[in-house]
Design a protein around this motif. Structure first.
Motif, PDB file in Angstrom:
ATOM      1  N   GLY A 127      38.369  44.402  35.048  1.00 32.64           N
ATOM      2  CA  GLY A 127      37.043  43.778  35.121  1.00 32.64           C
ATOM      3  C   GLY A 127      37.185  42.268  35.062  1.00 32.64           C
ATOM      4  O   GLY A 127      36.580  41.524  35.846  1.00 32.64           O
ATOM      5  N   ARG A 129      39.875  40.590  35.842  1.00 33.90           N
ATOM      6  CA  ARG A 129      40.549  40.141  37.066  1.00 33.90           C
ATOM      7  C   ARG A 129      39.557  40.021  38.220  1.00 33.90           C
ATOM      8  O   ARG A 129      39.602  39.074  39.004  1.00 33.90           O
ATOM      9  CB  ARG A 129      41.654  41.126  37.461  1.00 33.90           C
ATOM     10  CG  ARG A 129      42.850  41.140  36.538  1.00 33.90           C
ATOM     11  CD  ARG A 129      43.889  40.107  36.930  1.00 33.90           C
ATOM     12  NE  ARG A 129      44.427  40.272  38.277  1.00 33.90           N
ATOM     13  CZ  ARG A 129      45.460  41.046  38.556  1.00 33.90           C
ATOM     14  NH1 ARG A 129      46.062  41.724  37.610  1.00 33.90           N
ATOM     15  NH2 ARG A 129      45.891  41.141  39.805  1.00 33.90           N
ATOM     16  N   LEU A 130      38.662  41.021  38.306  1.00 35.74           N
ATOM     17  CA  LEU A 130      37.676  40.979  39.394  1.00 35.74           C
ATOM     18  C   LEU A 130      36.836  39.723  39.297  1.00 35.74           C
ATOM     19  O   LEU A 130      36.626  39.008  40.278  1.00 35.74           O
ATOM     20  CB  LEU A 130      36.745  42.197  39.320  1.00 35.74           C
ATOM     21  CG  LEU A 130      37.181  43.483  39.987  1.00 35.74           C
ATOM     22  CD1 LEU A 130      36.124  44.555  39.752  1.00 35.74           C
ATOM     23  CD2 LEU A 130      37.383  43.269  41.483  1.00 35.74           C
ATOM     24  N   PHE A 131      36.361  39.446  38.100  1.00 41.45           N
ATOM     25  CA  PHE A 131      35.456  38.308  37.965  1.00 41.45           C
ATOM     26  C   PHE A 131      36.204  36.978  37.986  1.00 41.45           C
ATOM     27  O   PHE A 131      35.580  35.926  38.036  1.00 41.45           O
ATOM     28  CB  PHE A 131      34.580  38.469  36.720  1.00 41.45           C
ATOM     29  CG  PHE A 131      33.435  39.388  36.973  1.00 41.45           C
ATOM     30  CD1 PHE A 131      32.203  38.886  37.364  1.00 41.45           C
ATOM     31  CD2 PHE A 131      33.596  40.761  36.904  1.00 41.45           C
ATOM     32  CE1 PHE A 131      31.145  39.741  37.656  1.00 41.45           C
ATOM     33  CE2 PHE A 131      32.556  41.621  37.194  1.00 41.45           C
ATOM     34  CZ  PHE A 131      31.324  41.105  37.567  1.00 41.45           C
TER      35      PHE A 131
ATOM     36  N   ILE B  87      30.561  44.540  33.151  1.00 39.16           N
ATOM     37  CA  ILE B  87      31.830  44.202  33.816  1.00 39.16           C
ATOM     38  C   ILE B  87      32.794  45.383  33.721  1.00 39.16           C
ATOM     39  O   ILE B  87      33.416  45.795  34.701  1.00 39.16           O
ATOM     40  CB  ILE B  87      32.441  42.936  33.175  1.00 39.16           C
ATOM     41  CG1 ILE B  87      31.564  41.723  33.491  1.00 39.16           C
ATOM     42  CG2 ILE B  87      33.873  42.726  33.654  1.00 39.16           C
ATOM     43  CD1 ILE B  87      31.975  40.463  32.763  1.00 39.16           C
ATOM     44  N   ALA B  91      34.303  47.802  36.740  1.00 35.38           N
ATOM     45  CA  ALA B  91      35.736  48.047  36.955  1.00 35.38           C
ATOM     46  C   ALA B  91      36.013  49.545  36.991  1.00 35.38           C
ATOM     47  O   ALA B  91      36.765  50.028  37.840  1.00 35.38           O
ATOM     48  CB  ALA B  91      36.560  47.368  35.861  1.00 35.38           C
TER      49      ALA B  91
END
Lengths: 275, 192, 192
Positions: A127, A129-131, B87, B91
């Motif tokens: 999560g 890493r995505l953001f 978040i 994921a």
């Protein structure tokens, strides 16, 4: 280094242990027992696949005990997990008794717990890493849909069609509005008797001789596209108005046969002003 | 560059203001055009420039190069701040899709509060993907092309570390029912 | 193309929805950049492409090549943006089919114009399914296979039901507003 990579991790705040691993007890900061367990596991500072479950159980039991010493409200699920971990710890440490048939091996339970913590930890990192990636609208930009065509005859090309997201949102919006019913009074577009009376009084003098009362209907009721309901209401209202005017002596009415056309004429010397 | 189909493709993508679908584009090109080849060639033409042609799933769009973001956007106050729960949930959906709500709750060991899926859905990042053939036939969720586009991913294969996580068995279905980890009642203060 | 000033210039002109002034551009480029030279070079890069950098007085803008105008304009007549009313009507047909127009009006508590159904019919998303055996024998409507394909559904059973929409939190917020759906209240604007 790029700007987005320097952002603070949203997860940094949760690790609160100091050097002595004495945990700062703040239940509000955690999303449940697994969240506490993951923070404690990280404080062991080893690869999560090699954490000591016995030590993790001790850490967790200390954490819950500390919370209770401080008279913090400890939710039931924290206590359930504490009891389970105490049991698991004892099973891992004590000489192995003969297991019941359907009882899982304590090592399998410990491995499953470690696996679950690893998986949650991985999802949190991903999560993050995505953001940390460049994001549309923050780091990358589309060209705005042309407000003014850049050149004559050069249009914007909208993709047009609606997405499933929009469709579901529309239906959810509809259901939501239904949850709060409201009374809506729609104004009637149908002709009232009062309106028909006014029409007839205004129109009678202009027509000499007998004439079908249908001639006095508003023009929009006479063409082919007229809404049948509107026309029926206008006919009925006008007929009632005719009867009313006849009662007053303002008109005379005539019908040659049953269901035949109905004619009216302004009564000679009669008042069209009504009474 | 004399290829008329390529020029038309470029003009359509440039003026669109939103990502365009491959099939949508194909219908508008001269008959016999190989839309995939043309898109690949166009993307190559723009490689390294300040504007790039980027694919996300089946959609394509011109967008500015990521490294120019700071210089183009003086004001980042509009940036969406998502809760930690949101978040994490995003994921989980991205890596485990298709997932049911119960799957997400199992992985997080926390009840998924209303508002968590909601905010992701409103962003257009997740959508229902169908139903699972288990009792109750629960709805499954997955990510959208808009999700890929937002995070600059061409396809789900580009999710960070996806191969490593899969190899480590962390994306396998869960045997977690044996664990004594009751789902916490709500995400409560974990958000933000 | 390693010139950062050139790439930034290109990105600025791309994201602008309108022509930009040379001096405005110069202020945003790295100090010492020769904006006129950079603009000339960028215009040369795009010469002959489907998109061109065009000067008008002191302002510059990307626009599509003039010879493509007719082809781009030809598409436009087939495009439509659905109004909120049309999307909601489609959703109600999908969930409640077969429905008559009167049913839809009763469910939505709003008058449904014929144009709204026409737009959905022309898209090929709804079709008459027969007539109801009630006075007037009104036509009933339902969704088509094209509808399923367009929305990526295998069957109507995949649509989440009310309980699932609620579980996802979709009945708590006002998703339509947040999604930026067209706000047109008036049915007249079903197709633009």
């Amino acid at each position: 280094m790029t700007a987005w990579a320097e952002r603070e991790s949203p997860f940094d705040a949760e690790v609160r242990s100091d050097g002595n691993e004495a945990f700062v007890v703040d239940l509000d900061g955690f999303a449940g027992p697994i969240d506490v367990l993951l923070s404690l596991a990280r404080s062991q500072k080893v690869d999560l696949s090699r954490i000591s479950i016995v030590r993790l159980a001790d850490q967790y039991l200390d954490f819950v005990a500390a919370a209770r010493r401080r008279s913090l409200q400890v939710a039931a699920e924290y206590l359930v997990t504490a009891a389970w971990l105490a049991y698991l710890k004892s099973r891992l440490l004590l000489p192995r008794p003969v297991l019941e048939d359907d009882e899982p091996e304590p090592e399998a339970l410990a491995a499953a717990l470690a696996w679950q913590l690893q998986r949650l930890d991985a999802m949190r990192r991903m999560g993050h890493r995505l953001f940390a990636r460049p994001q549309l609208g923050r780091d990358t930009f589309l060209r705005p849909a042309a407000k003014v065509p850049a050149a004559p005859s050069v249009p914007a090309v909208p993709a047009g069609a609606c997405t499933l997201t929009q469709l579901l949102a529309a239906y959810a919006g509809h259901l939501k509005r239904q949850q709060t019913p409201r009374l809506v009074v729609t104004p009637s577009s149908l002709m009232s008797v009062d309106a028909a009376l006014a029409r007839l009084r205004a129109g009678l003098g202009a027509v000499p001789g007998w004439e079908s009362f249908l001639r006095y209907l508003p023009e929009e009721c006479l063409n082919d596209e007229a809404d049948p309901l509107t026309t029926r209401a206008a006919v009925a209202a006008t007929f009632v108005a005719c009867l009313e005017l006849a009662r007053e002596g303002a008109v005379r009415m005539r019908q040659a046969r049953p269901f035949g056309p109905i004619f009216i004429i302004a009564a000679e010397g009669g008042s069209t002003g009504g009474g | 560059m004399a290829d008329d189909a390529l020029r038309l493709l470029e003009a359509m993508l440039f003026t669109a203001g939103e990502p365009l679908n491959e099939r949508w584009l194909a219908r508008r090109l001269p008959a016999g055009s190989d839309v995939k080849r043309l898109l690949a060639r166009l993307a190559a033409d723009y490689a390294g420039r300040g504007v790039q042609l980027v694919r996300a799933g089946e959609t394509w769009a011109f967008m500015t190069a990521p490294d120019l973001g700071a210089q183009l956007a003086a004001d980042r106050s509009h940036e969406l701040k998502l809760s930690r729960a949101a978040i994490e949930t995003l994921a989980i959906i991205a890596y485990h899709q298709p997932v049911t709500r119960a799957d997400i709750e199992q992985i997080r060991a926390v009840h998924v509060s209303k508002g968590t899926l909601d905010v992701l859905f409103e962003q257009g990042w997740i959508a229902p993907q169908g139903r699972r053939d288990t009792p109750g036939r629960p709805v499954t969720w997955g990510t959208t092309d808009l999700f890929l586009r937002h995070f600059g991913l061409t396809s789900l294969k580009e999710l960070p570390d996806a191969a490593e996580l899969r190899a480590a068995g962390l994306l396998d279905a869960a045997p977690a029912a044996i664990l004594g980890l009751p789902a916490a009642e709500c995400e409560g203060s974990a958000a933000q």
